[in-house]
Design a protein around this motif. Sequence first.
Motif, mmCIF file in Angstrom:
data_model
loop_
_atom_site.group_PDB
_atom_site.id
_atom_site.type_symbol
_atom_site.label_atom_id
_atom_site.label_comp_id
_atom_site.label_asym_id
_atom_site.label_seq_id
_atom_site.Cartn_x
_atom_site.Cartn_y
_atom_site.Cartn_z
ATOM 1 N N VAL A 40 0.602 -1.213 0.003
ATOM 2 C CA VAL A 40 0.057 -0.005 -0.208
ATOM 3 C C VAL A 40 0.748 1.011 0.068
ATOM 4 O O VAL A 40 1.611 1.557 0.762
ATOM 5 C CB VAL A 40 -0.766 -0.239 1.265
ATOM 6 C CG1 VAL A 40 -1.667 1.568 1.272
ATOM 7 C CG2 VAL A 40 -2.330 -1.424 1.766
ATOM 8 N N ALA A 41 0.603 2.143 -1.003
ATOM 9 C CA ALA A 41 1.435 3.338 -0.920
ATOM 10 C C ALA A 41 0.363 4.244 -1.520
ATOM 11 O O ALA A 41 -0.269 4.793 -2.368
ATOM 12 C CB ALA A 41 3.521 3.122 -1.988
ATOM 13 N N TYR A 42 0.928 5.427 -1.380
ATOM 14 C CA TYR A 42 0.327 6.757 -1.790
ATOM 15 C C TYR A 42 1.022 7.615 -2.065
ATOM 16 O O TYR A 42 2.149 7.885 -2.205
ATOM 17 C CB TYR A 42 -0.777 7.727 -0.874
ATOM 18 C CG TYR A 42 -1.619 6.697 0.305
ATOM 19 C CD1 TYR A 42 -2.984 7.407 0.055
ATOM 20 C CD2 TYR A 42 -1.232 6.207 1.173
ATOM 21 C CE1 TYR A 42 -3.448 5.966 0.759
ATOM 22 C CE2 TYR A 42 -1.802 5.389 2.000
ATOM 23 C CZ TYR A 42 -3.005 5.722 1.761
ATOM 24 O OH TYR A 42 -3.902 4.508 2.416
ATOM 25 N N VAL A 43 0.548 8.526 -3.759
ATOM 26 C CA VAL A 43 1.508 8.606 -4.553
ATOM 27 C C VAL A 43 1.006 10.419 -5.087
ATOM 28 O O VAL A 43 -0.031 10.450 -5.370
ATOM 29 C CB VAL A 43 1.988 8.857 -6.056
ATOM 30 C CG1 VAL A 43 2.873 9.448 -6.893
ATOM 31 C CG2 VAL A 43 2.893 7.361 -5.732
ATOM 32 N N GLY A 44 1.709 11.693 -4.408
ATOM 33 C CA GLY A 44 0.841 12.948 -4.080
ATOM 34 C C GLY A 44 1.169 13.339 -5.152
ATOM 35 O O GLY A 44 2.647 13.815 -5.542
ATOM 36 N N ALA A 45 0.493 13.341 -6.585
ATOM 37 C CA ALA A 45 0.866 14.060 -7.555
ATOM 38 C C ALA A 45 0.952 15.499 -8.061
ATOM 39 O O ALA A 45 -0.637 15.756 -8.173
ATOM 40 C CB ALA A 45 -0.061 13.092 -9.047
ATOM 41 N N LEU A 46 1.254 16.389 -8.080
ATOM 42 C CA LEU A 46 1.418 18.438 -8.323
ATOM 43 C C LEU A 46 0.963 17.880 -9.511
ATOM 44 O O LEU A 46 0.228 19.204 -10.296
ATOM 45 C CB LEU A 46 2.499 18.456 -7.920
ATOM 46 C CG LEU A 46 2.348 20.125 -7.746
ATOM 47 C CD1 LEU A 46 1.190 20.745 -6.984
ATOM 48 C CD2 LEU A 46 4.050 20.732 -7.290
ATOM 49 N N GLY A 47 1.543 17.741 -10.654
ATOM 50 C CA GLY A 47 1.237 17.632 -12.052
ATOM 51 C C GLY A 47 1.808 18.616 -12.743
ATOM 52 O O GLY A 47 2.851 19.395 -12.193
ATOM 53 N N THR A 48 1.919 18.419 -14.203
ATOM 54 C CA THR A 48 2.781 19.633 -15.082
ATOM 55 C C THR A 48 2.237 21.523 -14.550
ATOM 56 O O THR A 48 1.208 21.473 -13.755
ATOM 57 C CB THR A 48 2.547 20.172 -16.213
ATOM 58 O OG1 THR A 48 3.365 20.597 -16.755
ATOM 59 C CG2 THR A 48 0.984 19.856 -16.129
ATOM 60 N N ASN A 49 3.370 21.751 -14.743
ATOM 61 C CA ASN A 49 3.596 23.447 -13.962
ATOM 62 C C ASN A 49 2.706 24.589 -14.953
ATOM 63 O O ASN A 49 2.464 25.435 -14.646
ATOM 64 C CB ASN A 49 4.513 23.856 -13.731
ATOM 65 C CG ASN A 49 5.511 23.533 -11.882
ATOM 66 O OD1 ASN A 49 4.086 23.460 -11.594
ATOM 67 N ND2 ASN A 49 6.696 23.124 -12.498
ATOM 68 N N TRP A 50 2.305 23.893 -15.565
ATOM 69 C CA TRP A 50 3.111 25.069 -17.560
ATOM 70 C C TRP A 50 0.973 24.322 -18.344
ATOM 71 O O TRP A 50 1.032 24.701 -18.778
ATOM 72 C CB TRP A 50 3.366 24.270 -18.490
ATOM 73 C CG TRP A 50 5.121 25.032 -17.667
ATOM 74 C CD1 TRP A 50 6.126 23.459 -17.748
ATOM 75 C CD2 TRP A 50 5.527 25.640 -18.250
ATOM 76 N NE1 TRP A 50 6.812 24.598 -17.111
ATOM 77 C CE2 TRP A 50 6.824 25.262 -17.714
ATOM 78 C CE3 TRP A 50 5.604 27.383 -18.182
ATOM 79 C CZ2 TRP A 50 8.134 26.617 -17.540
ATOM 80 C CZ3 TRP A 50 6.080 28.484 -17.903
ATOM 81 C CH2 TRP A 50 7.551 27.530 -17.490
ATOM 82 N N GLY A 51 0.514 24.123 -17.979
ATOM 83 C CA GLY A 51 -0.439 23.816 -18.157
ATOM 84 C C GLY A 51 -1.618 22.679 -16.931
ATOM 85 O O GLY A 51 -1.487 22.111 -16.070
ATOM 86 N N ALA A 52 -3.183 22.171 -17.821
ATOM 87 C CA ALA A 52 -4.198 21.959 -17.343
ATOM 88 C C ALA A 52 -3.799 20.305 -17.702
ATOM 89 O O ALA A 52 -3.567 20.113 -18.703
ATOM 90 C CB ALA A 52 -5.871 22.240 -17.709
ATOM 91 N N THR A 53 -4.375 20.128 -17.107
ATOM 92 C CA THR A 53 -4.178 18.113 -16.929
ATOM 93 C C THR A 53 -5.012 17.543 -16.459
ATOM 94 O O THR A 53 -5.276 18.039 -14.912
ATOM 95 C CB THR A 53 -2.328 17.559 -17.026
ATOM 96 O OG1 THR A 53 -2.600 15.942 -17.303
ATOM 97 C CG2 THR A 53 -1.886 18.088 -15.948
ATOM 98 N N LYS A 54 -5.093 16.185 -16.090
ATOM 99 C CA LYS A 54 -6.150 15.321 -16.011
ATOM 100 C C LYS A 54 -5.425 14.877 -14.677
ATOM 101 O O LYS A 54 -5.508 14.194 -13.873
ATOM 102 C CB LYS A 54 -6.654 14.817 -16.164
ATOM 103 C CG LYS A 54 -8.576 15.134 -16.856
ATOM 104 C CD LYS A 54 -9.724 14.926 -17.564
ATOM 105 C CE LYS A 54 -11.101 15.292 -17.770
ATOM 106 N NZ LYS A 54 -12.023 14.471 -18.588
ATOM 107 N N ALA A 55 -3.448 14.282 -14.732
ATOM 108 C CA ALA A 55 -3.319 13.693 -14.515
ATOM 109 C C ALA A 55 -2.328 14.335 -12.757
ATOM 110 O O ALA A 55 -0.919 14.708 -12.966
ATOM 111 C CB ALA A 55 -1.575 13.262 -15.285
ATOM 112 N N ARG A 56 -4.002 14.720 -12.231
ATOM 113 C CA ARG A 56 -3.289 15.743 -10.755
ATOM 114 C C ARG A 56 -3.873 14.847 -9.722
ATOM 115 O O ARG A 56 -5.022 14.228 -10.291
ATOM 116 C CB ARG A 56 -3.095 16.504 -10.901
ATOM 117 C CG ARG A 56 -2.587 17.584 -12.005
ATOM 118 C CD ARG A 56 -3.318 19.195 -11.620
ATOM 119 N NE ARG A 56 -3.120 19.737 -12.879
ATOM 120 C CZ ARG A 56 -1.903 20.522 -13.152
ATOM 121 N NH1 ARG A 56 -1.095 20.353 -11.904
ATOM 122 N NH2 ARG A 56 -1.273 21.432 -13.743
ATOM 123 N N GLY A 57 -3.648 15.030 -8.637
ATOM 124 C CA GLY A 57 -4.571 14.635 -7.597
ATOM 125 C C GLY A 57 -3.339 12.918 -6.456
ATOM 126 O O GLY A 57 -2.355 13.116 -6.972
#
Length: 204
Positions: free
Chosen positions: A37-54
């Motif tokens: 069990v692990a948790y990964v905090g995704a900040l995502g790209t700085n430069w644009g909108a993306t759903k690959a966050r959270g």
Amino acid sequence: GRGVFKSLDGGKTWLDLGLKKTETISKILLDPTNPNVAYVGALGTNWGATKARGLYKTTDGGKTWKNILYVNTETGVGDMVMDPNNPNKLIVSMWQHHRWPWFFKSGGPGSGLYVTHDGGDNWQRLGEKNGLPKGELGRIGIGIARNNPEVIYALVEAKKSALYRSDDGGKKWHVVNRDTRVATRPFYFADIHVDPENENRIYN
């Protein structure tokens, strides 16, 4: 970034576990009672909108991932802590931000502080009724006391940025320091570390 990697031999070799589209990962937390069990905090790209966050969670050692906390395409995980006595309790700060070549915006309606007591199945957003500042928030750094997990700190970027403290595990918060030197440029300097043997000594 290139996603998440895992080693089973002390770092000699690595396995690619995916999450490449997240680009920037702010923190990884491991369940001390279950190595799968692990948790990964995704900040995502700085430069644009993306759903690959959270916030992503795996229960099978990284073979599969589930996004268990998502706000919007410009909001990712700024920081997170796990209760050392309860690996199912996490406090997560979500941070809305966007960078342009000529400007950087830190903060927005997506920013906020969230808590779960069941490993991410259910979340509560903490706010003004809990003692946190009203209005638009930015980056929030979090620190938890290992010797007394009821004590939690949050360095909150707001109209009046300040260091907050909770003495009941995150239910209620109060300001302990408004000095501008404590909250200088919080979008760069938001790390908080609590002395593991003294909940009243913190490092920023």
